[in-house]
Design an enzyme around this catalytic site. Structure first.
Site, PDB file in Angstrom:
ATOM      1  N   ARG A  49       2.824 -65.332-112.688  1.00  0.00           N
ATOM      2  CA  ARG A  49       1.564 -65.856-112.167  1.00  0.00           C
ATOM      3  C   ARG A  49       1.053 -67.034-112.970  1.00  0.00           C
ATOM      4  O   ARG A  49       0.164 -67.745-112.531  1.00  0.00           O
ATOM      5  CB  ARG A  49       0.477 -64.776-112.216  1.00  0.00           C
ATOM      6  CG  ARG A  49       0.549 -63.817-111.081  1.00  0.00           C
ATOM      7  CD  ARG A  49      -0.803 -63.172-110.780  1.00  0.00           C
ATOM      8  NE  ARG A  49      -0.615 -62.141-109.773  1.00  0.00           N
ATOM      9  CZ  ARG A  49      -0.491 -62.411-108.480  1.00  0.00           C
ATOM     10  NH1 ARG A  49      -0.576 -63.646-108.043  1.00  0.00           N
ATOM     11  NH2 ARG A  49      -0.297 -61.437-107.619  1.00  0.00           N
ATOM     12  N   ARG A 108     -13.934 -59.333 -91.296  1.00  0.00           N
ATOM     13  CA  ARG A 108     -14.005 -58.764 -92.649  1.00  0.00           C
ATOM     14  C   ARG A 108     -14.504 -59.839 -93.620  1.00  0.00           C
ATOM     15  O   ARG A 108     -14.252 -61.021 -93.435  1.00  0.00           O
ATOM     16  CB  ARG A 108     -12.625 -58.272 -93.094  1.00  0.00           C
ATOM     17  CG  ARG A 108     -12.120 -57.068 -92.325  1.00  0.00           C
ATOM     18  CD  ARG A 108     -10.667 -56.776 -92.682  1.00  0.00           C
ATOM     19  NE  ARG A 108     -10.507 -56.588 -94.112  1.00  0.00           N
ATOM     20  CZ  ARG A 108      -9.524 -57.150 -94.842  1.00  0.00           C
ATOM     21  NH1 ARG A 108      -8.645 -57.967 -94.272  1.00  0.00           N
ATOM     22  NH2 ARG A 108      -9.431 -56.904 -96.124  1.00  0.00           N
ATOM     23  N   ARG A 112      -9.335 -64.292 -87.867  1.00  0.00           N
ATOM     24  CA  ARG A 112      -8.987 -62.877 -87.726  1.00  0.00           C
ATOM     25  C   ARG A 112     -10.213 -62.018 -87.443  1.00  0.00           C
ATOM     26  O   ARG A 112     -11.256 -62.202 -88.048  1.00  0.00           O
ATOM     27  CB  ARG A 112      -8.286 -62.380 -89.005  1.00  0.00           C
ATOM     28  CG  ARG A 112      -6.867 -62.900 -89.142  1.00  0.00           C
ATOM     29  CD  ARG A 112      -6.400 -62.983 -90.562  1.00  0.00           C
ATOM     30  NE  ARG A 112      -6.671 -61.792 -91.326  1.00  0.00           N
ATOM     31  CZ  ARG A 112      -5.737 -60.905 -91.725  1.00  0.00           C
ATOM     32  NH1 ARG A 112      -4.481 -61.106 -91.438  1.00  0.00           N
ATOM     33  NH2 ARG A 112      -6.077 -59.866 -92.421  1.00  0.00           N
ATOM     34  N   LYS A 150       3.513 -65.528 -97.331  1.00  0.00           N
ATOM     35  CA  LYS A 150       4.486 -65.357 -98.409  1.00  0.00           C
ATOM     36  C   LYS A 150       5.245 -64.025 -98.319  1.00  0.00           C
ATOM     37  O   LYS A 150       6.460 -64.005 -98.493  1.00  0.00           O
ATOM     38  CB  LYS A 150       3.773 -65.474 -99.760  1.00  0.00           C
ATOM     39  CG  LYS A 150       4.708 -65.545-100.939  1.00  0.00           C
ATOM     40  CD  LYS A 150       4.038 -66.214-102.129  1.00  0.00           C
ATOM     41  CE  LYS A 150       2.859 -65.400-102.655  1.00  0.00           C
ATOM     42  NZ  LYS A 150       3.306 -64.239-103.449  1.00  0.00           N
ATOM     43  N   ARG A 196     -10.827 -68.172-102.758  1.00  0.00           N
ATOM     44  CA  ARG A 196      -9.505 -67.664-103.159  1.00  0.00           C
ATOM     45  C   ARG A 196      -8.509 -68.810-103.303  1.00  0.00           C
ATOM     46  O   ARG A 196      -7.657 -68.797-104.191  1.00  0.00           O
ATOM     47  CB  ARG A 196      -8.997 -66.634-102.148  1.00  0.00           C
ATOM     48  CG  ARG A 196      -9.634 -65.265-102.335  1.00  0.00           C
ATOM     49  CD  ARG A 196      -9.343 -64.341-101.174  1.00  0.00           C
ATOM     50  NE  ARG A 196      -7.925 -64.046-101.034  1.00  0.00           N
ATOM     51  CZ  ARG A 196      -7.341 -63.704 -99.876  1.00  0.00           C
ATOM     52  NH1 ARG A 196      -8.048 -63.657 -98.763  1.00  0.00           N
ATOM     53  NH2 ARG A 196      -6.061 -63.432 -99.837  1.00  0.00           N
TER      54      ARG A 196
END
Ligand SMILES: [Zn+2]
Length: 216
Positions: A88, A159, A127, A13, A170
């Site tokens: 939001r 991570r 990642r 985004k 999420r």
């Protein structure tokens, strides 16, 4: 052109916001940038926001809304803007609508970046971060066969934010929060979905294609 960009974490985004805004010659206004500008500029709102952030609390809606209002009142936003990170939720969307109405303005379009959950997981869970230089590699896209950084030789690690379980959580939170907002804008007849899979340039092209009918 006044538009809002929405999309799940991992949809690219921020990058798309940058490209689309620059293609349309309008300012990209993200809540992250507004916060940083207010805090580093030492504005009253920035100081107030900082008292919450320093305590690790969420900045209240009224403070965020006041910052957005200030930013949208600036000269460069009078002929259009791309909002990223606001609204939001539906109450914020209603406040934005009323705010713009007071100024004789209205949103033209809400662009939703659509990516399937598995694709987001594939992008983010691949990642690996270098423990020495902080560079990020991708097991698939960078074709990483070992767990060492190609630049400094440091050990790579995943991570917590990039673990599949965290990403799926999420995504769920995003769905719960955003589904009513997306439905609200669909009702208003200004929602357009854009397939956000594939290379960045292709996604931007698709987005511009989707925007075209709405540009006067
Ligand atoms: Zn490194």
């Amino acid at each position: 052109m006044r538009l809002v960009l929405v999309g799940p974490p991992g949809a690219g985004k921020g990058t798309q916001a940058q490209y689309i805004a620059s293609n349309l010659s309008i300012p990209k206004i993200s809540t992250g940038d507004i916060f940083r500008a207010n805090v580093s500029g030492g504005t009253e709102l920035g100081k107030l926001a900082k008292t919450y952030m320093d305590r690790g609390d969420l900045v209240p809606d009224e403070v965020t809304i006041a910052m957005v209002r200030d930013r949208l009142s600036e000269d460069d936003a009078q002929d259009g803007f791309l909002l990223d990170g606001f609204p939001r939720n539906v109450p914020q969307a209603e406040i934005l609508r009323d705010m713009l109405k007071d100024w004789g303005q209205a949103l033209d379009l809400v662009l939703e970046l659509v990516v399937d959950d598995d694709e987001v997981v594939r992008r983010l869970a691949g990642r690996r971060t270098c423990s020495q230089c902080g560079r990020i590699w991708h097991v698939e896209f960078d074709d990483k066969k070992d767990d060492r950084c190609d630049v400094c030789g440091g050990a790579l690690f995943q991570r917590d934010d990039d673990k599949e379980e965290t990403i799926r959580h999420r995504l769920e939170v995003y769905q719960v929060q955003t589904a009513p907002l997306v439905a609200y804008y669909a009702d208003e007849g200004i929602l357009v979905g854009v397939d956000a899979t594939g290379p960045v340039e292709e996604v931007t092209e698709r987005a511009m294609e989707a925007i075209r009918p709405f540009t006067g």
